[in-house]
Design a protein around this motif. Structure first.
Motif, PDB file in Angstrom:
ATOM      1  N   LYS A  29      -7.726   7.151 -43.559  1.00  0.00           N
ATOM      2  CA  LYS A  29      -8.121   6.658 -42.243  1.00  0.00           C
ATOM      3  C   LYS A  29      -6.873   6.621 -41.359  1.00  0.00           C
ATOM      4  CE  LYS A  29      -7.842   1.674 -43.259  1.00  0.00           C
ATOM      5  NZ  LYS A  29      -8.594   0.425 -43.161  1.00  0.00           N
ATOM      6  N   GLU A  30      -7.088   6.283 -40.112  1.00  0.00           N
ATOM      7  CA  GLU A  30      -5.973   6.186 -39.169  1.00  0.00           C
ATOM      8  C   GLU A  30      -6.146   4.913 -38.348  1.00  0.00           C
ATOM      9  OE1 GLU A  30      -3.695   8.999 -35.884  1.00  0.00           O
ATOM     10  OE2 GLU A  30      -5.329   9.816 -37.074  1.00  0.00           O
ATOM     11  N   ILE A  31      -5.043   4.227 -38.136  1.00  0.00           N
ATOM     12  CA  ILE A  31      -5.076   2.943 -37.436  1.00  0.00           C
ATOM     13  C   ILE A  31      -4.238   3.048 -36.161  1.00  0.00           C
ATOM     14  CG2 ILE A  31      -4.430   0.502 -37.572  1.00  0.00           C
ATOM     15  CD1 ILE A  31      -4.814   0.753 -40.628  1.00  0.00           C
ATOM     16  N   VAL A  32      -4.826   2.645 -35.021  1.00  0.00           N
ATOM     17  CA  VAL A  32      -4.083   2.595 -33.767  1.00  0.00           C
ATOM     18  C   VAL A  32      -3.100   1.439 -33.858  1.00  0.00           C
ATOM     19  CG1 VAL A  32      -4.239   2.211 -31.274  1.00  0.00           C
ATOM     20  CG2 VAL A  32      -5.950   3.633 -32.421  1.00  0.00           C
ATOM     21  N   THR A  33      -1.825   1.724 -33.621  1.00  0.00           N
ATOM     22  CA  THR A  33      -0.787   0.701 -33.727  1.00  0.00           C
ATOM     23  C   THR A  33      -0.222   0.272 -32.379  1.00  0.00           C
ATOM     24  OG1 THR A  33       0.915   2.384 -34.052  1.00  0.00           O
ATOM     25  CG2 THR A  33      -0.109   1.439 -36.041  1.00  0.00           C
ATOM     26  N   GLY A  34      -0.525   1.004 -31.339  1.00  0.00           N
ATOM     27  CA  GLY A  34      -0.009   0.634 -30.025  1.00  0.00           C
ATOM     28  C   GLY A  34      -0.588   1.500 -28.925  1.00  0.00           C
ATOM     29  N   ARG A  35      -0.459   1.002 -27.705  1.00  0.00           N
ATOM     30  CA  ARG A  35      -0.949   1.713 -26.528  1.00  0.00           C
ATOM     31  C   ARG A  35       0.051   1.530 -25.394  1.00  0.00           C
ATOM     32  NH1 ARG A  35      -5.650  -0.791 -28.804  1.00  0.00           N
ATOM     33  NH2 ARG A  35      -7.269   0.758 -29.208  1.00  0.00           N
ATOM     34  N   THR A  36       0.233   2.580 -24.589  1.00  0.00           N
ATOM     35  CA  THR A  36       1.075   2.475 -23.405  1.00  0.00           C
ATOM     36  C   THR A  36       0.353   3.117 -22.230  1.00  0.00           C
ATOM     37  OG1 THR A  36       2.227   4.558 -23.854  1.00  0.00           O
ATOM     38  CG2 THR A  36       3.244   2.542 -24.710  1.00  0.00           C
ATOM     39  N   ALA A  37       0.665   2.628 -21.043  1.00  0.00           N
ATOM     40  CA  ALA A  37       0.132   3.208 -19.814  1.00  0.00           C
ATOM     41  C   ALA A  37       1.231   3.174 -18.758  1.00  0.00           C
ATOM     42  CB  ALA A  37      -1.098   2.443 -19.335  1.00  0.00           C
ATOM     43  N   ASN A  38       1.367   4.280 -18.045  1.00  0.00           N
ATOM     44  CA  ASN A  38       2.332   4.399 -16.960  1.00  0.00           C
ATOM     45  C   ASN A  38       1.676   5.137 -15.803  1.00  0.00           C
ATOM     46  OD1 ASN A  38       4.981   3.516 -18.267  1.00  0.00           O
ATOM     47  ND2 ASN A  38       4.275   5.072 -19.694  1.00  0.00           N
ATOM     48  N   VAL A  39       2.108   4.808 -14.590  1.00  0.00           N
ATOM     49  CA  VAL A  39       1.638   5.524 -13.409  1.00  0.00           C
ATOM     50  C   VAL A  39       2.863   5.965 -12.619  1.00  0.00           C
ATOM     51  CG1 VAL A  39       0.327   5.383 -11.261  1.00  0.00           C
ATOM     52  CG2 VAL A  39      -0.504   4.191 -13.292  1.00  0.00           C
ATOM     53  N   ALA A  40       3.021   7.281 -12.462  1.00  0.00           N
ATOM     54  CA  ALA A  40       4.109   7.837 -11.658  1.00  0.00           C
ATOM     55  C   ALA A  40       3.622   8.019 -10.233  1.00  0.00           C
ATOM     56  CB  ALA A  40       4.570   9.166 -12.242  1.00  0.00           C
ATOM     57  N   VAL A  41       4.355   7.422  -9.291  1.00  0.00           N
ATOM     58  CA  VAL A  41       3.964   7.441  -7.883  1.00  0.00           C
ATOM     59  C   VAL A  41       5.123   8.014  -7.059  1.00  0.00           C
ATOM     60  CG1 VAL A  41       3.182   6.051  -5.910  1.00  0.00           C
ATOM     61  CG2 VAL A  41       2.538   5.382  -8.244  1.00  0.00           C
ATOM     62  N   TYR A  47       0.837  -1.194   0.000  1.00  0.00           N
ATOM     63  CA  TYR A  47       0.000   0.000   0.000  1.00  0.00           C
ATOM     64  C   TYR A  47       0.877   1.251   0.000  1.00  0.00           C
ATOM     65  CZ  TYR A  47      -3.183   3.514   2.032  1.00  0.00           C
ATOM     66  OH  TYR A  47      -3.917   4.637   2.285  1.00  0.00           O
ATOM     67  N   PHE A  48       0.697   2.090  -1.018  1.00  0.00           N
ATOM     68  CA  PHE A  48       1.385   3.375  -1.087  1.00  0.00           C
ATOM     69  C   PHE A  48       0.331   4.446  -0.776  1.00  0.00           C
ATOM     70  CE2 PHE A  48       3.716   0.566  -3.932  1.00  0.00           C
ATOM     71  CZ  PHE A  48       5.020   0.748  -3.493  1.00  0.00           C
ATOM     72  N   GLY A  49       0.246   4.838   0.481  1.00  0.00           N
ATOM     73  CA  GLY A  49      -0.811   5.744   0.902  1.00  0.00           C
ATOM     74  C   GLY A  49      -0.373   7.181   1.061  1.00  0.00           C
ATOM     75  N   THR A  50       0.928   7.420   1.087  1.00  0.00           N
ATOM     76  CA  THR A  50       1.411   8.798   1.221  1.00  0.00           C
ATOM     77  C   THR A  50       2.189   9.167  -0.030  1.00  0.00           C
ATOM     78  OG1 THR A  50       3.423   8.074   2.342  1.00  0.00           O
ATOM     79  CG2 THR A  50       1.571   8.678   3.732  1.00  0.00           C
ATOM     80  N   THR A  51       1.706  10.179  -0.722  1.00  0.00           N
ATOM     81  CA  THR A  51       2.390  10.644  -1.927  1.00  0.00           C
ATOM     82  C   THR A  51       2.562  12.150  -1.829  1.00  0.00           C
ATOM     83  OG1 THR A  51       0.293  10.875  -3.116  1.00  0.00           O
ATOM     84  CG2 THR A  51       1.480   8.791  -3.386  1.00  0.00           C
ATOM     85  N   LYS A  52       3.506  12.663  -2.594  1.00  0.00           N
ATOM     86  CA  LYS A  52       3.772  14.107  -2.599  1.00  0.00           C
ATOM     87  C   LYS A  52       3.967  14.550  -4.039  1.00  0.00           C
ATOM     88  CE  LYS A  52       5.542  17.944  -0.515  1.00  0.00           C
ATOM     89  NZ  LYS A  52       5.339  18.572   0.739  1.00  0.00           N
ATOM     90  N   GLY A  53       3.086  15.424  -4.517  1.00  0.00           N
ATOM     91  CA  GLY A  53       3.200  15.928  -5.882  1.00  0.00           C
ATOM     92  C   GLY A  53       2.188  15.313  -6.830  1.00  0.00           C
ATOM     93  N   GLY A  54       1.384  14.390  -6.343  1.00  0.00           N
ATOM     94  CA  GLY A  54       0.332  13.801  -7.167  1.00  0.00           C
ATOM     95  C   GLY A  54       0.743  12.547  -7.901  1.00  0.00           C
ATOM     96  N   VAL A  55      -0.146  11.583  -7.917  1.00  0.00           N
ATOM     97  CA  VAL A  55       0.018  10.369  -8.713  1.00  0.00           C
ATOM     98  C   VAL A  55      -0.450  10.708 -10.121  1.00  0.00           C
ATOM     99  CG1 VAL A  55      -0.787   7.989  -9.021  1.00  0.00           C
ATOM    100  CG2 VAL A  55      -0.298   8.866  -6.718  1.00  0.00           C
ATOM    101  N   VAL A  56       0.360  10.378 -11.122  1.00  0.00           N
ATOM    102  CA  VAL A  56       0.043  10.758 -12.502  1.00  0.00           C
ATOM    103  C   VAL A  56      -0.100   9.512 -13.371  1.00  0.00           C
ATOM    104  CG1 VAL A  56       0.801  12.039 -14.542  1.00  0.00           C
ATOM    105  CG2 VAL A  56       1.261  12.945 -12.259  1.00  0.00           C
ATOM    106  N   LEU A  57      -1.283   9.333 -13.932  1.00  0.00           N
ATOM    107  CA  LEU A  57      -1.544   8.261 -14.892  1.00  0.00           C
ATOM    108  C   LEU A  57      -1.364   8.840 -16.294  1.00  0.00           C
ATOM    109  CD1 LEU A  57      -2.751   5.531 -15.942  1.00  0.00           C
ATOM    110  CD2 LEU A  57      -4.980   6.650 -15.772  1.00  0.00           C
ATOM    111  N   THR A  58      -0.576   8.162 -17.106  1.00  0.00           N
ATOM    112  CA  THR A  58      -0.389   8.562 -18.501  1.00  0.00           C
ATOM    113  C   THR A  58      -0.784   7.391 -19.394  1.00  0.00           C
ATOM    114  OG1 THR A  58       1.478   9.969 -17.871  1.00  0.00           O
ATOM    115  CG2 THR A  58       1.254   9.437 -20.203  1.00  0.00           C
ATOM    116  N   TYR A  59      -1.745   7.628 -20.261  1.00  0.00           N
ATOM    117  CA  TYR A  59      -2.165   6.640 -21.255  1.00  0.00           C
ATOM    118  C   TYR A  59      -1.962   7.285 -22.619  1.00  0.00           C
ATOM    119  CZ  TYR A  59      -5.149   3.918 -24.323  1.00  0.00           C
ATOM    120  OH  TYR A  59      -5.623   3.178 -25.370  1.00  0.00           O
ATOM    121  N   GLU A  60      -1.274   6.598 -23.501  1.00  0.00           N
ATOM    122  CA  GLU A  60      -1.005   7.151 -24.830  1.00  0.00           C
ATOM    123  C   GLU A  60      -1.238   6.091 -25.902  1.00  0.00           C
ATOM    124  OE1 GLU A  60       2.414  10.436 -23.844  1.00  0.00           O
ATOM    125  OE2 GLU A  60       3.071   8.400 -24.243  1.00  0.00           O
ATOM    126  N   GLU A  61      -1.630   6.571 -27.062  1.00  0.00           N
ATOM    127  CA  GLU A  61      -1.794   5.701 -28.225  1.00  0.00           C
ATOM    128  C   GLU A  61      -0.856   6.170 -29.330  1.00  0.00           C
ATOM    129  OE1 GLU A  61      -6.524   4.610 -27.757  1.00  0.00           O
ATOM    130  OE2 GLU A  61      -5.943   6.062 -29.263  1.00  0.00           O
TER     131      GLU A  61
END
Length: 178
Positions: free
Chosen positions: A57-69, A27-41
């Motif tokens: 047309k445009e085709i999605v070729t990939g997806r990434t997700a990161n969470v900075a804690v 459990y990470f209950g104390t954070t400073k500066g905000g938890v940041v979720l980044t989702y990109e295509e």
């Protein structure tokens, strides 16, 4: 304002869990500066000679997700969780004496350290429908501790999502919905 549901506007911090509800939960209950979720295509535009550079047309070729804690607890167990390939040494005569050791000679496959990561908003009225889950997320830490009176010791870790066995990368809502 027609069509606007102000109940859907969210604000505030969250708690971060690795393997929520499991015996090895962290459990990470104390954070400073905000938890940041980044989702990109990433995508690729499809063009043909007949239309020049105008995409057909445009085709999605990939997806990434990161969470900075950026978590604020200096805790050996949590460091062990976010430093892949590290090990805990506990003194044989005094169990209160311990240290986390990171070896620089190991080649680390981060996928073997990937676990479920869940973001739980702390706002009043939060339900599991507000959770965000990465079924397989591996930690990457960047430690930069400043020892002075003006700063807390913050451990910056980014959890990188990998697809699970079903190909799922991220989910928004109740993890128990089937």
């Amino acid at each position: 304002m027609a069509g606007v549901n102000s109940e859907n506007i969210k604000l505030g911090p969250c708690a971060v869990y690795v393997n929520k509800g499991k015996p090895d939960e962290v459990y990470f209950g104390t954070t400073k500066g905000g938890v940041v979720l980044t989702y990109e295509e990433t995508s690729r535009e499809v063009t043909m000679d007949q239309t020049g550079t105008t995409p057909l047309k445009e085709i999605v070729t990939g997806r990434t997700a990161n969470v900075a804690v950026p978590f604020g607890e200096y805790d050996h167990e949590k460091l062990l969780t976010v430093l892949p390939g590290s090990r805990m040494i506990v003194d044989s005569t005094d169990p209160n004496k311990k240290r986390v050791v990171v070896n620089a000679t190991k080649v680390i496959d981060l996928l073997q350290y990937a676990k479920e990561l869940t973001l739980v908003p702390l706002a009043e009225g939060t339900t599991p429908n507000d959770y965000i889950t990465l079924p397989k997320a591996a930690p990457r830490a960047n430690l930069n501790y400043t020892y002075d009176y003006d700063n807390e010791l913050i451990t910056n870790v980014t959890f990188k999502a990998f697809p699970d066995d079903n190909g799922d990368l991220i989910s928004f809502g109740d993890p128990d919905a089937a």
